[in-house]
Design a protein around this motif. Structure first.
Motif, PDB file in Angstrom:
ATOM      1  N   LYS A  52      50.330  70.238 -11.503  1.00  0.00           N
ATOM      2  CA  LYS A  52      50.462  69.831 -10.101  1.00  0.00           C
ATOM      3  C   LYS A  52      50.630  71.054  -9.207  1.00  0.00           C
ATOM      4  CE  LYS A  52      53.336  67.121  -7.015  1.00  0.00           C
ATOM      5  NZ  LYS A  52      54.633  66.485  -6.864  1.00  0.00           N
TER       6      LYS A  52
ATOM      7  N   SER B 116      47.978  72.418  -6.418  1.00  0.00           N
ATOM      8  CA  SER B 116      48.386  72.635  -5.023  1.00  0.00           C
ATOM      9  C   SER B 116      48.068  74.059  -4.580  1.00  0.00           C
ATOM     10  CB  SER B 116      49.883  72.379  -4.866  1.00  0.00           C
ATOM     11  OG  SER B 116      50.175  71.017  -5.047  1.00  0.00           O
TER      12      SER B 116
ATOM     13  N   GLY C 257      44.290  74.401  -4.228  1.00  0.00           N
ATOM     14  CA  GLY C 257      43.660  73.375  -3.407  1.00  0.00           C
ATOM     15  C   GLY C 257      42.759  72.439  -4.196  1.00  0.00           C
ATOM     16  N   ASN C 258      43.047  72.275  -5.479  1.00  0.00           N
ATOM     17  CA  ASN C 258      42.246  71.410  -6.338  1.00  0.00           C
ATOM     18  C   ASN C 258      42.941  70.055  -6.455  1.00  0.00           C
ATOM     19  OD1 ASN C 258      41.011  70.114  -8.528  1.00  0.00           O
ATOM     20  ND2 ASN C 258      40.554  72.048  -9.540  1.00  0.00           N
ATOM     21  N   LYS C 259      42.430  69.056  -5.750  1.00  0.00           N
ATOM     22  CA  LYS C 259      43.062  67.734  -5.729  1.00  0.00           C
ATOM     23  C   LYS C 259      43.032  67.054  -7.094  1.00  0.00           C
ATOM     24  CE  LYS C 259      42.283  66.670  -0.884  1.00  0.00           C
ATOM     25  NZ  LYS C 259      41.670  65.740   0.059  1.00  0.00           N
ATOM     26  N   ARG C 260      41.938  67.237  -7.839  1.00  0.00           N
ATOM     27  CA  ARG C 260      41.828  66.605  -9.155  1.00  0.00           C
ATOM     28  C   ARG C 260      42.919  67.121 -10.098  1.00  0.00           C
ATOM     29  NH1 ARG C 260      40.244  67.837 -13.994  1.00  0.00           N
ATOM     30  NH2 ARG C 260      39.427  69.862 -13.378  1.00  0.00           N
TER      31      ARG C 260
ATOM     32  N   LYS D  38      45.740  68.532  -9.240  1.00  0.00           N
ATOM     33  CA  LYS D  38      47.030  68.110  -8.704  1.00  0.00           C
ATOM     34  C   LYS D  38      47.333  66.666  -9.115  1.00  0.00           C
ATOM     35  CE  LYS D  38      49.495  67.803  -4.305  1.00  0.00           C
ATOM     36  NZ  LYS D  38      49.397  67.992  -2.865  1.00  0.00           N
ATOM     37  N   ASN D  39      46.329  65.794  -9.002  1.00  0.00           N
ATOM     38  CA  ASN D  39      46.520  64.394  -9.382  1.00  0.00           C
ATOM     39  C   ASN D  39      46.693  64.231 -10.892  1.00  0.00           C
ATOM     40  OD1 ASN D  39      46.419  63.490  -6.750  1.00  0.00           O
ATOM     41  ND2 ASN D  39      44.210  63.187  -6.789  1.00  0.00           N
TER      42      ASN D  39
END
Length: 57
Positions: A20, A24, A27-30, A32-33
């Motif tokens: 996570k 963050s 900037g990688n949302k995948r 992070k999720n």
């Protein structure tokens, strides 16, 4: 055996937290999720083990 499962839960939580944070930071949302999901899985596993321990006492 319960100690192994507790350690696995802690490891999942830590791995999820790292993923996570890394997601963050870059900037990688995948990522992070993925980290959030893995931490939640570890939290659930830990809660299950604590519940088992409470029933043993």
């Amino acid at each position: 055996m319960a100690a192994d499962k507790k350690a696995k839960a802690k490891a999942e939580q830590a791995k999820g937290t790292v993923k996570k944070a890394a997601g963050s930071a870059v900037g990688n949302k995948r990522l992070k999720n993925e980290g959030r999901a893995e931490k939640a899985k570890g939290d659930a596993r830990q809660a299950k083990e604590k519940g088992k321990d409470a029933l043993k006492d």
